[in-house]
Design a protein around this motif. Structure first.
Motif, mmCIF file in Angstrom:
data_model
loop_
_atom_site.group_PDB
_atom_site.id
_atom_site.type_symbol
_atom_site.label_atom_id
_atom_site.label_comp_id
_atom_site.label_asym_id
_atom_site.label_seq_id
_atom_site.Cartn_x
_atom_site.Cartn_y
_atom_site.Cartn_z
ATOM 1 N N GLY A 265 -17.960 7.661 -10.116
ATOM 2 C CA GLY A 265 -18.186 8.136 -11.480
ATOM 3 C C GLY A 265 -17.591 9.511 -11.724
ATOM 4 N N HIS A 266 -17.643 10.380 -10.733
ATOM 5 C CA HIS A 266 -17.063 11.714 -10.897
ATOM 6 C C HIS A 266 -15.543 11.643 -10.970
ATOM 7 C CE1 HIS A 266 -17.161 16.079 -10.782
ATOM 8 N NE2 HIS A 266 -16.218 16.057 -9.855
ATOM 9 N N LEU A 267 -14.922 10.794 -10.173
ATOM 10 C CA LEU A 267 -13.470 10.629 -10.242
ATOM 11 C C LEU A 267 -13.049 10.041 -11.585
ATOM 12 C CD1 LEU A 267 -12.655 9.307 -6.658
ATOM 13 C CD2 LEU A 267 -12.010 11.518 -7.618
ATOM 14 N N ARG A 268 -13.884 9.176 -12.131
ATOM 15 C CA ARG A 268 -13.571 8.608 -13.443
ATOM 16 C C ARG A 268 -13.581 9.702 -14.507
ATOM 17 N NH1 ARG A 268 -17.472 5.372 -13.653
ATOM 18 N NH2 ARG A 268 -16.500 3.714 -12.420
ATOM 19 N N ALA A 269 -14.474 10.679 -14.366
ATOM 20 C CA ALA A 269 -14.513 11.787 -15.327
ATOM 21 C C ALA A 269 -13.351 12.751 -15.140
ATOM 22 C CB ALA A 269 -15.835 12.544 -15.189
ATOM 23 N N MET A 270 -12.728 12.770 -13.967
ATOM 24 C CA MET A 270 -11.606 13.666 -13.695
ATOM 25 C C MET A 270 -10.255 13.041 -14.005
ATOM 26 S SD MET A 270 -12.779 15.341 -10.029
ATOM 27 C CE MET A 270 -11.192 16.170 -9.845
ATOM 28 N N ARG A 271 -10.229 11.831 -14.518
ATOM 29 C CA ARG A 271 -8.955 11.153 -14.765
ATOM 30 C C ARG A 271 -8.094 11.910 -15.760
ATOM 31 N NH1 ARG A 271 -10.014 4.630 -15.383
ATOM 32 N NH2 ARG A 271 -10.495 4.203 -13.170
ATOM 33 N N ARG A 272 -6.794 11.730 -15.593
ATOM 34 C CA ARG A 272 -5.847 12.300 -16.542
ATOM 35 C C ARG A 272 -5.858 11.511 -17.835
ATOM 36 N NH1 ARG A 272 -0.327 14.372 -13.588
ATOM 37 N NH2 ARG A 272 -1.319 15.742 -12.056
ATOM 38 N N SER A 273 -5.635 12.236 -18.912
ATOM 39 C CA SER A 273 -5.620 11.565 -20.214
ATOM 40 C C SER A 273 -4.314 10.836 -20.468
ATOM 41 C CB SER A 273 -5.867 12.586 -21.327
ATOM 42 O OG SER A 273 -4.896 13.631 -21.265
ATOM 43 N N SER A 274 -3.219 11.278 -19.849
ATOM 44 C CA SER A 274 -1.926 10.632 -20.068
ATOM 45 C C SER A 274 -1.873 9.294 -19.336
ATOM 46 C CB SER A 274 -0.796 11.537 -19.569
ATOM 47 O OG SER A 274 -0.965 11.844 -18.197
ATOM 48 N N PRO A 275 -1.241 8.287 -19.933
ATOM 49 C CA PRO A 275 -1.153 6.973 -19.268
ATOM 50 C C PRO A 275 -0.230 7.026 -18.059
ATOM 51 C CG PRO A 275 0.143 6.982 -21.290
ATOM 52 C CD PRO A 275 -0.607 8.286 -21.259
ATOM 53 N N LEU A 276 -0.544 6.219 -17.062
ATOM 54 C CA LEU A 276 0.223 6.159 -15.816
ATOM 55 C C LEU A 276 0.647 4.725 -15.548
ATOM 56 C CD1 LEU A 276 -1.988 8.451 -13.539
ATOM 57 C CD2 LEU A 276 0.205 9.049 -14.581
ATOM 58 N N PRO A 277 1.798 4.523 -14.951
ATOM 59 C CA PRO A 277 2.208 3.158 -14.608
ATOM 60 C C PRO A 277 1.274 2.569 -13.553
ATOM 61 C CG PRO A 277 3.689 4.768 -13.628
ATOM 62 C CD PRO A 277 2.801 5.525 -14.555
ATOM 63 N N PRO A 278 1.142 1.258 -13.525
ATOM 64 C CA PRO A 278 0.241 0.646 -12.538
ATOM 65 C C PRO A 278 0.763 0.830 -11.120
ATOM 66 C CG PRO A 278 1.489 -1.035 -13.711
ATOM 67 C CD PRO A 278 1.777 0.257 -14.407
ATOM 68 N N LEU A 279 -0.163 0.869 -10.181
ATOM 69 C CA LEU A 279 0.195 1.024 -8.775
ATOM 70 C C LEU A 279 0.755 -0.277 -8.218
ATOM 71 C CD1 LEU A 279 -2.744 3.080 -7.219
ATOM 72 C CD2 LEU A 279 -0.354 3.743 -7.299
ATOM 73 N N PRO A 280 1.732 -0.197 -7.331
ATOM 74 C CA PRO A 280 2.194 -1.426 -6.668
ATOM 75 C C PRO A 280 1.122 -1.963 -5.732
ATOM 76 C CG PRO A 280 3.257 0.505 -5.709
ATOM 77 C CD PRO A 280 2.507 0.988 -6.916
ATOM 78 N N LYS A 281 1.213 -3.239 -5.449
ATOM 79 C CA LYS A 281 0.220 -3.868 -4.589
ATOM 80 C C LYS A 281 0.318 -3.296 -3.193
ATOM 81 C CE LYS A 281 -1.596 -8.374 -3.209
ATOM 82 N NZ LYS A 281 -1.416 -9.851 -3.271
ATOM 83 N N HIS A 282 -0.853 -2.970 -2.625
ATOM 84 C CA HIS A 282 -0.911 -2.348 -1.312
ATOM 85 C C HIS A 282 -1.315 -3.391 -0.273
ATOM 86 C CE1 HIS A 282 -1.244 0.887 1.591
ATOM 87 N NE2 HIS A 282 -2.466 0.487 1.914
ATOM 88 N N THR A 283 -0.548 -3.475 0.800
ATOM 89 C CA THR A 283 -0.842 -4.418 1.869
ATOM 90 C C THR A 283 -1.817 -3.779 2.844
ATOM 91 O OG1 THR A 283 1.375 -5.338 1.661
ATOM 92 C CG2 THR A 283 0.144 -5.870 3.669
ATOM 93 N N ARG A 284 -2.928 -4.428 3.073
ATOM 94 C CA ARG A 284 -3.944 -3.900 3.975
ATOM 95 C C ARG A 284 -3.512 -4.124 5.414
ATOM 96 N NH1 ARG A 284 -9.069 -2.503 2.584
ATOM 97 N NH2 ARG A 284 -10.535 -2.108 4.285
ATOM 98 N N VAL A 285 -3.544 -3.040 6.203
ATOM 99 C CA VAL A 285 -3.076 -3.126 7.581
ATOM 100 C C VAL A 285 -4.212 -3.414 8.564
ATOM 101 C CG1 VAL A 285 -1.135 -1.612 7.147
ATOM 102 C CG2 VAL A 285 -3.312 -0.613 7.833
ATOM 103 N N ARG A 286 -5.440 -3.323 8.148
ATOM 104 C CA ARG A 286 -6.565 -3.598 9.034
ATOM 105 C C ARG A 286 -7.717 -4.143 8.222
ATOM 106 N NH1 ARG A 286 -10.559 0.133 8.371
ATOM 107 N NH2 ARG A 286 -10.007 2.174 7.499
ATOM 108 N N GLY A 287 -8.694 -4.689 8.926
ATOM 109 C CA GLY A 287 -9.862 -5.232 8.257
ATOM 110 C C GLY A 287 -10.784 -4.143 7.733
ATOM 111 N N ALA A 288 -11.750 -4.558 6.939
ATOM 112 C CA ALA A 288 -12.696 -3.609 6.362
ATOM 113 C C ALA A 288 -13.632 -3.073 7.441
ATOM 114 C CB ALA A 288 -13.494 -4.274 5.246
ATOM 115 N N LYS A 289 -13.981 -1.793 7.320
ATOM 116 C CA LYS A 289 -14.908 -1.130 8.222
ATOM 117 C C LYS A 289 -16.157 -0.725 7.444
ATOM 118 C CE LYS A 289 -12.142 -1.256 11.777
ATOM 119 N NZ LYS A 289 -12.450 -2.035 12.994
ATOM 120 N N PRO A 290 -17.317 -0.615 8.135
ATOM 121 C CA PRO A 290 -18.542 -0.254 7.407
ATOM 122 C C PRO A 290 -18.466 1.102 6.713
ATOM 123 C CG PRO A 290 -19.058 -1.137 9.579
ATOM 124 C CD PRO A 290 -17.570 -0.949 9.538
#
Length: 467
Positions: A265-290
């Motif tokens: 929620g705090h990062l959402r409040a810090m977002r830039r007002s100017s529009p940004l291009p979408p991020l390219p798809k990121h390939t996960r190199v490892r499994g999820a950790k706790p």
């Protein structure tokens, strides 16, 4: 008797102080210095309106802070210097800022007394005031208010992860005391298979084949190997320790998940007002950790900074979040990349005298951003990229610790270029590093041959199959 020679009269000692040397800044007449403590704060000003003592002691409670502000205003103070003292001076700093005073927080090693002089709290505040009046105190890095709040959140999360890891270590020790070799067949006991087996043991299951049947299909070891490792001696005191540590670990995971929602929620409040291009798809190199972040930290940091820090090899979403929380988004506070690397403690700290280098070790300190870059650098040890090849090359020459610092320095330069100038990161391959290294070797060979009076002729290697 021989007459004594008459001694020359001793010249009178001047009572007026000597004029300051040329280039010395004029002292600030409205500067004050504060020595921060736990129970009391000592304050020194240049002069008082009634001619009373310029040093006073104030208590650290809230009424004492208000009395201090009133006295500083009465003395006409406009700027205050204090040493960085962690939690002791945090509320004092905020109180002085809210009162409209310019506050300079200096590193402690810049405010130390001169060796040989007696040290007291009263003398310390006088020394700080004198240094600040002549402009001899630098300021520590302080982020903006939004970044300061994010930094506290991320540091709290790191503390929770560290405390939860201590309970995992106790679980592993208790399993070892029962001769349950779970760590030899599982890379992480807090993974899917490990948690299922540990929860079943706490619930009372003792059959190793039943426990091995809980194996996840992605586990490398077979069910028979896991069953052999789980044939142990179950003692009640060790099972109780596993149960209690697992309970505490689950509580920490709930706290981390709660804090992740706050950070999102705090990062959402810090977002830039100017529009940004979408991020390219990121390939996960490892499994999820706790301990992974419970939201899309990569996209959240991208919306705040405008650059994708995870495009840099070795820097994942957690490292990017740590860097933004520690450094903020305004990199103009470091004039050059050399200032930035020096602040991180990733460049040599030269100590040279008489033309000889006494030491060039990096500066000691607990810089969390520099630590995150070192962790990211060590993660490149098996990377088939330019930075990975550079790390392995430096490790063969300098050893692992110095190689990690050198690679972290390269990562810091890349981060500074992205955040300061907004340039895009261009990935380079391992072959590019090999070509660059070969070209450097050829230049050195030609230079050395020229110095010795030889000529170097390039000979192409024979083709495959030619004799």
């Amino acid at each position: 008797m021989s007459a004594r020679k008459a001694r020359a009269p001793t010249p009178p000692v001047p009572t007026d102080p000597l004029p300051p040397p040329l280039g010395t800044p004029a002292p600030r007449a409205h500067a004050a210095g504060i020595d921060v403590g736990d129970a009391a704060h000592w304050v020194c000003v240049a002069h008082t309106p009634d001619g009373s003592d310029t040093v006073r002691e104030f208590p650290t409670h809230t009424p004492g802070l208000r009395q201090r502000v009133v006295w500083l205003r009465l003395c006409g103070v406009t700027t205050v210097a204090m040493e960085a003292s962690g939690a002791y001076g945090h509320v004092l700093y905020l109180t002085l800022i809210e009162a409209g005073l310019a506050v300079l927080v200096a590193p402690p090693h810049f405010t130390r007394q001169i060796k040989g002089r007696p040290k007291t709290d009263k003398r310390d505040c006088q020394w700080i005031q004198r240094l600040h009046a002549h402009g001899l105190l630098p300021s520590v890095f302080r982020p903006d208010d939004a970044t300061h709040t994010l930094r506290d959140y991320v540091r709290q999360r790191a503390n929770l992860v560290r405390l939860s890891a201590q309970h995992v270590q106790r679980i592993q020790k208790a399993l070892e005391l029962m001769n349950l070799k779970l760590t030899t067949v599982l890379g992480d006991v807090t993974g899917v298979t490990g948690l299922k087996i540990i929860r079943a043991v706490v619930a009372g299951e003792r059959d190793p084949h039943v426990l091995a049947a809980l194996r996840d299909r992605r586990c490398k070891h077979t069910a028979a190997e896991i069953a052999t490792a789980l044939d142990g001696r179950y003692r009640p005191e060790h099972v109780t320790e596993v149960r209690l540590c697992l309970k505490m670990w689950d509580a920490y995971q709930d706290a981390i998940a709660d804090l992740d929602r706050t950070i999102e929620g705090h990062l959402r409040a810090m977002r830039r007002s100017s529009p940004l291009p979408p991020l390219p798809k990121h390939t996960r190199v490892r499994g999820a950790k706790p301990h992974d972040v419970g939201f899309d930290a990569r996209d959240a940091v991208y919306r705040v900074t405008g650059v994708d820090l995870t495009a840099i090899e070795g820097i994942d979403a957690v490292h990017a979040l740590t860097l933004v929380s520690e450094l903020g988004t305004d990199f103009t506070k470091w004039p050059t990349v050399k200032h930035f690397a020096s602040w991180l403690g990733l460049c040599p700290n030269w100590r040279k005298t008489g033309g000889k280098v006494q030491s060039s070790r990096t500066r000691m300190g607990r810089n969390r951003a520099g630590h995150a870059l070192r962790l990211a650098a060590w993660g490149l040890i098996r990377s088939r990229t330019y930075l990975g090849a550079y790390l392995r090359r430096q490790r063969s020459r300098l050893g692992a610790p110095k190689a990690v610092t050198a690679t972290a320095h390269k990562l810091a330069r890349v981060v500074y270029a992205l955040m300061r100038h907004g340039t895009g990161y261009v990935k380079r391959t391992e072959a590019a590093f090999a070509d660059q290294h070969r070209e450097r070797q050829e230049k050195q060979l030609h230079r050395r041959a020229k110095e010795l009076g030889f000529a170097v002729t390039r000979v192409d290697p024979p083709a495959v199959g030619d004799e």
